[in-house]
Design an enzyme around this catalytic site. Structure first.
Site, PDB file in Angstrom:
ATOM      1  N   ARG A  86       0.848  -1.189   0.000  1.00  0.00           N
ATOM      2  CA  ARG A  86       0.000   0.000   0.000  1.00  0.00           C
ATOM      3  C   ARG A  86       0.887   1.244   0.000  1.00  0.00           C
ATOM      4  O   ARG A  86       1.878   1.284   0.745  1.00  0.00           O
ATOM      5  CB  ARG A  86      -0.910   0.007   1.229  1.00  0.00           C
ATOM      6  N   HIS A  89      -0.107   3.261   4.729  1.00  0.00           N
ATOM      7  CA  HIS A  89      -0.714   2.206   5.559  1.00  0.00           C
ATOM      8  C   HIS A  89      -0.243   0.813   5.129  1.00  0.00           C
ATOM      9  O   HIS A  89      -1.021  -0.142   5.126  1.00  0.00           O
ATOM     10  CB  HIS A  89      -2.245   2.267   5.503  1.00  0.00           C
ATOM     11  N   ARG A 126      -8.839  -3.786   9.731  1.00  0.00           N
ATOM     12  CA  ARG A 126      -7.376  -3.756   9.570  1.00  0.00           C
ATOM     13  C   ARG A 126      -6.831  -2.497  10.246  1.00  0.00           C
ATOM     14  O   ARG A 126      -7.295  -1.391   9.975  1.00  0.00           O
ATOM     15  CB  ARG A 126      -6.981  -3.781   8.091  1.00  0.00           C
ATOM     16  N   ASN A 162      -9.024   6.524  11.234  1.00  0.00           N
ATOM     17  CA  ASN A 162      -7.727   6.556  11.910  1.00  0.00           C
ATOM     18  C   ASN A 162      -7.940   6.589  13.418  1.00  0.00           C
ATOM     19  O   ASN A 162      -9.076   6.747  13.886  1.00  0.00           O
ATOM     20  CB  ASN A 162      -6.945   7.811  11.505  1.00  0.00           C
ATOM     21  N   HIS A 353     -12.435   1.116   0.866  1.00  0.00           N
ATOM     22  CA  HIS A 353     -12.752   2.243  -0.021  1.00  0.00           C
ATOM     23  C   HIS A 353     -13.823   3.102   0.658  1.00  0.00           C
ATOM     24  O   HIS A 353     -14.891   2.599   0.990  1.00  0.00           O
ATOM     25  CB  HIS A 353     -13.266   1.685  -1.352  1.00  0.00           C
ATOM     26  N   TYR A 376      -9.166   5.424  -3.496  1.00  0.00           N
ATOM     27  CA  TYR A 376      -9.077   4.050  -2.981  1.00  0.00           C
ATOM     28  C   TYR A 376      -9.326   3.017  -4.073  1.00  0.00           C
ATOM     29  O   TYR A 376      -8.611   2.020  -4.178  1.00  0.00           O
ATOM     30  CB  TYR A 376     -10.024   3.859  -1.788  1.00  0.00           C
TER      31      TYR A 376
HETATM   32 FE1  HDD Z   1      -6.218   6.995   3.187  1.00  0.00          FE
HETATM   33  C1  HDD Z   1      -5.193   3.802   2.812  1.00  0.00           C
HETATM   34  C2  HDD Z   1      -7.276   6.282   6.390  1.00  0.00           C
HETATM   35  C3  HDD Z   1      -6.869  10.324   3.730  1.00  0.00           C
HETATM   36  C4  HDD Z   1      -5.578   7.618  -0.028  1.00  0.00           C
HETATM   37  N1  HDD Z   1      -6.220   5.370   4.363  1.00  0.00           N
HETATM   38  C5  HDD Z   1      -5.772   4.128   4.026  1.00  0.00           C
HETATM   39  C6  HDD Z   1      -5.971   3.222   5.103  1.00  0.00           C
HETATM   40  C7  HDD Z   1      -6.558   3.922   6.117  1.00  0.00           C
HETATM   41  C8  HDD Z   1      -6.724   5.281   5.647  1.00  0.00           C
HETATM   42  C9  HDD Z   1      -6.959   3.393   7.474  1.00  0.00           C
HETATM   43  C10 HDD Z   1      -5.574   1.762   5.118  1.00  0.00           C
HETATM   44  C11 HDD Z   1      -6.708   0.868   4.743  1.00  0.00           C
HETATM   45  C12 HDD Z   1      -6.284  -0.568   4.847  1.00  0.00           C
HETATM   46  O1  HDD Z   1      -6.074  -1.019   5.984  1.00  0.00           O
HETATM   47  O2  HDD Z   1      -6.146  -1.194   3.813  1.00  0.00           O
HETATM   48  N2  HDD Z   1      -6.858   8.099   4.774  1.00  0.00           N
HETATM   49  C13 HDD Z   1      -7.343   7.604   5.956  1.00  0.00           C
HETATM   50  C14 HDD Z   1      -7.955   8.668   6.705  1.00  0.00           C
HETATM   51  C15 HDD Z   1      -7.835   9.809   5.966  1.00  0.00           C
HETATM   52  C16 HDD Z   1      -7.153   9.445   4.744  1.00  0.00           C
HETATM   53  C17 HDD Z   1      -8.629   8.514   8.051  1.00  0.00           C
HETATM   54  C18 HDD Z   1      -8.301  11.204   6.252  1.00  0.00           C
HETATM   55  C19 HDD Z   1      -9.352  11.466   6.929  1.00  0.00           C
HETATM   56  N3  HDD Z   1      -6.188   8.676   2.073  1.00  0.00           N
HETATM   57  C20 HDD Z   1      -6.521   9.949   2.465  1.00  0.00           C
HETATM   58  C21 HDD Z   1      -6.486  10.824   1.323  1.00  0.00           C
HETATM   59  C22 HDD Z   1      -6.146  10.062   0.238  1.00  0.00           C
HETATM   60  C23 HDD Z   1      -5.959   8.713   0.747  1.00  0.00           C
HETATM   61  C24 HDD Z   1      -6.808  12.307   1.352  1.00  0.00           C
HETATM   62  C25 HDD Z   1      -5.969  10.434  -1.198  1.00  0.00           C
HETATM   63  C26 HDD Z   1      -6.497  11.460  -1.785  1.00  0.00           C
HETATM   64  N4  HDD Z   1      -5.440   5.922   1.685  1.00  0.00           N
HETATM   65  C27 HDD Z   1      -5.321   6.375   0.412  1.00  0.00           C
HETATM   66  C28 HDD Z   1      -4.876   5.299  -0.561  1.00  0.00           C
HETATM   67  C29 HDD Z   1      -4.748   4.056   0.367  1.00  0.00           C
HETATM   68  C30 HDD Z   1      -5.124   4.621   1.726  1.00  0.00           C
HETATM   69  C31 HDD Z   1      -3.708   5.663  -1.395  1.00  0.00           C
HETATM   70  C32 HDD Z   1      -3.435   3.292   0.346  1.00  0.00           C
HETATM   71  C33 HDD Z   1      -3.801   1.844   0.307  1.00  0.00           C
HETATM   72  C34 HDD Z   1      -5.218   1.819   0.101  1.00  0.00           C
HETATM   73  O3  HDD Z   1      -5.700   3.092   0.033  1.00  0.00           O
HETATM   74  O4  HDD Z   1      -5.912   0.848  -0.008  1.00  0.00           O
HETATM   75  O5  HDD Z   1      -5.836   5.117  -1.543  1.00  0.00           O
END
Ligand code: HDD
Length: 719
Positions: A86, A89, A126, A162, A353, A376
């Site tokens: 990822r 995370h 997770r 989070n 997602h 996501y």
């Molecule tokens: Fe995110 C993963 C939580 C903002 C883009 N995010 C990811 C995961 C968590 C969060 C818990 C791990 C999920 C797992 O266990 O597979 N993220 C947050 C929280 C945010 C946040 C609480 C703000 C309130 N995230 C955020 C933004 C973006 C992303 C603003 C992009 C514009 N996040 C992602 C991602 C990930 C991710 C790149 C990486 C792996 C995945 O999604 O599956 O899409």
């Protein structure tokens, strides 16, 4: 197939409603599980092989033959075993369980899993760190992810949160900038899983909207004792929608029933070396031993007409709604009761997602959430290799899935209809749209405006809630925050970056700015840049007396000559209270007690460390006490537990080790009558019998329930 619900565990009941239950996901997964007992080795094609240790070659010392399909298949599969981690995370741990609603929320949402008291819905959760790679240590200073997939009858609902209720940025377009800044620096890929470096603090100083979140990141919240002991937050303001189409703003909270507790910084760094899997192992072990972690789901509800009631914008993800303004209503409980069978298949391949919503739960125009709703799905396409990842067992909904998507990598379904488009007559018009009560209808919000790139004025206040957080901390929590800033900024090479951050801190609180500046070679500001508003929110502090002690780990140090009555009574009583005592011996195997009997050491002391326990106790027995007092590791163990403000106990001769450990002056018991508790150092004098040891254990457990004895932290202990 004997179980008709095995591959499609959601069945339509007579009333037309979809039925699922807490076990439906488990039953579905059963169809994908593989056990290898009693099987024979085959190729991917099911051809049995009788030899897998030597490749096919020309003669014993000749070249390997290309026709060795078993060799080629084995190596090829291995060569392709890794998928991209990822992008954030990457390191995580997951578990299955269920969510049970306490009450019907039908007045505000049509979400079926919240429709009636007692309804159970399977979940997969997770937990993760954010910045580090997949193999990084668990106990780094970082935000923790807390992502929950509810397998509801109406489809999958993902609450991707989070353990902190706010975020670093307000608009998702800044996410790549923020992540590039916090990740290891691009020229040398240093440092791993740490925010203590120039690029991160450069970004922070230039992006003051991050300052509130930075306060959380510098606080103890970034060092959770256990995933089981941290809160979770949906962060954004979401929207509940009821049967009349009325919206209600909602913020989601997870409240752990074990309380919210953290480690201390020195401890986290040591644990990273002693047990890099500390949090992951803790979750796994708790579930394996039947101590199932539990959280209550809380909601803060804000009627639509109150949207502009606050002095911040509900769409701004860098702000909380203080619990004192809008109370958290607890509407259900989540229990995690099963570890995955296979880390890669389940924990690594699970795909969350934010846009996975069900009827009754909708978005708001929070620009961070809007960006996430794109990101996501996009990231899963590269990470999981194509558009059919929802068919991976862990991701499959228990609700039936029928659509016109076809083809793509790894398509597992065999659609037998000739039509794959809508509308159609060839397929009898199926899959048909609609279905009363079960369809997702987007909330009909009226929106109009010009296309602009401009942050709303209502988002432009950055300091008030950072100050609120600071004001709400207890004295030790404040000290930890100052120390964290000093550590992090102390690692920043460029002095002007340090100075810029101190300037911002001086707008949060003058004392904070001065204290930080003094430790990092920056001129402390002469006066406050902004007055402190003086408001606080008690719910933000973690320091609360009387937390549950269940599953806290206690090290019982023992050596030959340990008092048999003490060691057995301590283990029995402490276990009876829900603590988890482990006897640590100077060597593995049996320890001979004062009366000649033996007790088995659970572990050898030098394979463990005080940082892996919540408390330590030393039983009596003159010979054992002397042996432990002569052993540097044992003495260090006790001193280090003391330094980290943990409960330290000693009985009778066991008290001797306290005088060897460099812990300064503590008041210890001199007779057997009464246990003495001096700032979490609990002692009982010579020869206490079994009954008196019960008193000792009670006082000891009370001390453990305080989590730490912070007033001891300032004592200079070289450990
Ligand atoms: Fe995110 C993963 C939580 C903002 C883009 N995010 C990811 C995961 C968590 C969060 C818990 C791990 C999920 C797992 O266990 O597979 N993220 C947050 C929280 C945010 C946040 C609480 C703000 C309130 N995230 C955020 C933004 C973006 C992303 C603003 C992009 C514009 N996040 C992602 C991602 C990930 C991710 C790149 C990486 C792996 C995945 O999604 O599956 O899409």
């Amino acid at each position: 197939m004997d179980d008709p619900t095995r591959n499609n565990p959601t069945t339509a009941a007579g009333d037309g409603h979809l039925r699922a239950d807490a076990d439906s996901k488990d039953r579905q997964l059963e169809g994908s599980r593989v056990d290898i007992e009693g099987t024979h080795l085959t190729t991917d094609q099911g051809v049995r092989v009788d030899h897998t240790d030597d490749s096919l070659s020309v003669g014993e010392r000749g070249p390997t033959l290309l026709e060795d399909f078993h060799f080629r298949e084995k190596i090829t599969h291995f060569d392709h075993e890794r998928i991209p981690e990822r992008v954030v995370h990457a390191r995580g741990a997951g578990a299955y369980g269920y969510f049970e609603a306490y009450e019907s929320m039908a007045d505000v949402t049509v979400a079926d899993f919240l429709a009636e008291a007692g309804r159970r819905t399977p979940v997969f959760v997770r937990f993760s760190t954010v910045a580090g790679s997949r193999g990084s240590a668990d106990t780094v200073r970082d935000v923790r992810g807390f992502a929950t997939k509810f397998f509801t009858r109406q489809g999958n609902y993902d609450l991707v949160g989070n353990n902190m209720p706010v975020f670093f940025i307000q608009d998702g377009i800044k996410f790549p900038d923020f992540v590039h800044a916090v990740k290891p620096e691009p020229h040398n890929e240093i440092p791993q899983a740490a925010s203590a470096h120039d690029t991160f603090w450069d970004f922070v100083g230039l992006q003051p909207e991050s300052l509130h979140m930075i306060m959380w990141l510098m606080s103890d919240r970034a060092l959770p004792r256990s995933f089981r002991m941290m809160e979770g937050f949906g962060v954004h303001t979401f929207r509940f929608v009821n049967a009349e189409g009325r919206g209600t703003f909602v913020k989601f909270h997870w409240k752990p029933l074990l309380g919210v507790h953290s480690l201390v910084w020195d401890e986290t760094q040591k644990i990273a070396g002693k047990d890099a899997d500390f949090n992951r192992r803790d979750l796994w072990k708790a579930i394996e031993s039947g101590s199932y972690p539990e959280w209550e789901l809380g909601v803060q509800l804000v009627p639509e007409e109150d949207e502009f009631r606050f002095d911040f914008d509900l769409l701004d993800a860098t702000k909380i709604i203080p619990e004192e303004l809008v109370p958290v209503r607890r509407i259900g409980k989540m229990v995690l009761d099963r570890n995955p069978d296979n880390f890669f298949a389940e924990t690594e391949q699970v795909a969350f997602h934010t846009a996975n919503v069900v009827p009754g739960i909708d978005f708001t125009n929070d620009p961070l959430l809007q960006a996430r709703n794109f990101s996501y799905l996009d990231t899963q396409l590269i990470r999981l290799g194509g558009p059919n990842f929802a068919q991976i067992p862990v991701n499959r909904p228990v609700a039936p899935v029928t659509h016109n998507h076809r083809d793509g990598y790894h398509q597992h379904q065999i659609y037998r209809t000739q039509s794959s488009y809508s509308p159609n007559t060839i397929g009898g018009g199926c899959p048909a749209v609609g279905g009363d009560g079960e369809v997702f209808r987007h909330y009909q919000e009226r929106v109009d405006g010009h296309k602009i790139r401009q942050r709303s004025e209502s988002f432009k206040e950055y300091y008030n809630q950072a100050t609120l957080f600071w004001n709400s901390m207890s004295a030790p929590e404040k000290e930890h925050i100052v120390a964290a800033y000093q550590f992090e900024l102390g690692k920043v090479e460029r002095k002007y970056i340090r100075e810029r951050v101190v300037e911002h801190l001086n707008r949060i609180d003058h004392e904070l700015a001065v204290a930080v500046a003094q430790g990092i070679g920056v001129e402390p500001p002469a006066e406050a840049d902004r007055p402190n508003h003086g408001q606080s929110s008690p719910a933000l502090s973690q320091v609360r007396p009387g937390a549950p002690i269940a599953t806290r780990m206690v090290a019982v140090l023992a050596a030959d000559g340990v008092d048999e009555v003490h060691v057995t009574a301590l283990v029995e009583n402490l276990s009876g209270m829900g603590l988890l005592p482990e006897v640590l011996g100077l060597r593995d195997g049996k320890i001979t007690t004062t009366n000649g009997s033996t007790v088995e050491a659970d572990r050898r002391l030098n394979t463990m460390a005080s940082v892996l326990y919540d408390a330590v106790v030393v039983p009596g027995g003159a010979e054992a006490a002397q042996a432990l007092s002569r052993d540097g590791e044992a003495v260090h163990f006790v001193a280090e537990a003391f330094k980290h403000a943990k409960t330290v106990g000693a009985v009778a001769e066991g008290i001797e080790i306290l005088s060897r450990a460099p812990i300064g002056e503590v008041m210890v018991a001199t007779n057997a009558d009464q246990p003495v508790n001096d700032r979490g150092v609990v002692t009982q004098g010579r020869g206490p019998d079994k009954n008196r040891l019960e008193d000792f254990c009670r006082v000891f457990a009370d001390a453990v329930s305080l989590h730490r004895h912070w007033d001891r932290e300032t004592d200079a202990v070289p450990a």
